[in-house]
Design a protein around this motif. Sequence first.
Motif, PDB file in Angstrom:
ATOM      1  N   MET A 125       0.817  -1.208   0.000  1.00 40.75           N
ATOM      2  CA  MET A 125       0.000   0.000   0.000  1.00 40.75           C
ATOM      3  C   MET A 125       0.856   1.265   0.000  1.00 40.75           C
ATOM      4  N   ALA A 126       1.482   1.525  -1.118  1.00 35.73           N
ATOM      5  CA  ALA A 126       2.233   2.762  -1.292  1.00 35.73           C
ATOM      6  C   ALA A 126       2.165   3.133  -2.769  1.00 35.73           C
ATOM      7  N   VAL A 127       1.994   4.394  -3.031  1.00 37.08           N
ATOM      8  CA  VAL A 127       1.990   4.866  -4.406  1.00 37.08           C
ATOM      9  C   VAL A 127       3.189   5.778  -4.577  1.00 37.08           C
ATOM     10  N   VAL A 133      -2.358   4.232 -19.547  1.00 33.24           N
ATOM     11  CA  VAL A 133      -1.428   3.135 -19.837  1.00 33.24           C
ATOM     12  C   VAL A 133      -2.222   1.855 -20.124  1.00 33.24           C
ATOM     13  N   GLN A 134      -3.267   1.599 -19.327  1.00 31.20           N
ATOM     14  CA  GLN A 134      -4.066   0.403 -19.580  1.00 31.20           C
ATOM     15  C   GLN A 134      -4.738   0.466 -20.943  1.00 31.20           C
ATOM     16  N   MET A 135      -5.298   1.612 -21.300  1.00 26.96           N
ATOM     17  CA  MET A 135      -5.968   1.723 -22.602  1.00 26.96           C
ATOM     18  C   MET A 135      -4.992   1.454 -23.746  1.00 26.96           C
ATOM     19  N   LEU A 188       4.501   2.398 -10.356  1.00 27.16           N
ATOM     20  CA  LEU A 188       4.481   2.388 -11.817  1.00 27.16           C
ATOM     21  C   LEU A 188       5.551   1.446 -12.365  1.00 27.16           C
ATOM     22  N   VAL A 189       6.712   1.418 -11.712  1.00 24.96           N
ATOM     23  CA  VAL A 189       7.783   0.516 -12.146  1.00 24.96           C
ATOM     24  C   VAL A 189       7.329  -0.936 -12.017  1.00 24.96           C
ATOM     25  N   LEU A 238       4.150  -5.923 -16.766  1.00 22.43           N
ATOM     26  CA  LEU A 238       3.751  -5.967 -18.177  1.00 22.43           C
ATOM     27  C   LEU A 238       4.885  -6.504 -19.052  1.00 22.43           C
ATOM     28  N   ALA A 239       6.132  -6.150 -18.712  1.00 20.50           N
ATOM     29  CA  ALA A 239       7.283  -6.667 -19.467  1.00 20.50           C
ATOM     30  C   ALA A 239       7.412  -8.178 -19.293  1.00 20.50           C
ATOM     31  N   VAL A 240       7.234  -8.653 -18.067  1.00 23.84           N
ATOM     32  CA  VAL A 240       7.275 -10.095 -17.814  1.00 23.84           C
ATOM     33  C   VAL A 240       6.149 -10.777 -18.584  1.00 23.84           C
ATOM     34  N   LEU A 241       4.973 -10.180 -18.576  1.00 24.30           N
ATOM     35  CA  LEU A 241       3.849 -10.730 -19.334  1.00 24.30           C
ATOM     36  C   LEU A 241       4.190 -10.769 -20.822  1.00 24.30           C
TER      37      LEU A 241
END
Length: 175
Positions: free
Chosen positions: A37-39, A143-145, A44-45, A51-54
Amino acid sequence: MTTAQALPRGRTAVALVRALIYAVLIVVVFYVVPLRMAVDVGTLVRLVVGLAVLGALIGWQVRGIARSPYPSLRALETLAVALPLFLMLFAGTYTVLSQVDPASFSEPMARTDAVYFTVTVFATVGFGDISPVSTAARVVVTVQMLANLLLLGYVVRAILSAVDRGRGRLSSATD
């Protein structure tokens, strides 16, 4: 469809059950694993690394699809892992954003709300009941879009192309 390409019922059933198990396990892990629980930039990293692993996983699977004796079943299993993993990465990010700063969205979101919002954005439905309010939330949704477009355009095309290559390889091997 040639004999080499025919999908035996037993193998098809196993692939479908395995795909369902993968998808369910990914969702269960999303609900069970504690979320940090930290933003910060790290949030973002972590999303970008996820996403890179995916992307690497999908690239590896696309090669496997083309070499598989049953490329369509391998493609199904790939999508059964890739799609829920993609959605849960964003749902986790939205959950953290909402928990840390409830004003990030038009209403606070628990995990299920974040899954709902993620799927709504992915499906481009946009009911409007939950919307990003903060700059950070808007950036992640953007980013998701963009990632949705890549997943639906490039990744699905790559998987279908790999299925075609695999079927072509199989039909040339039986000729």
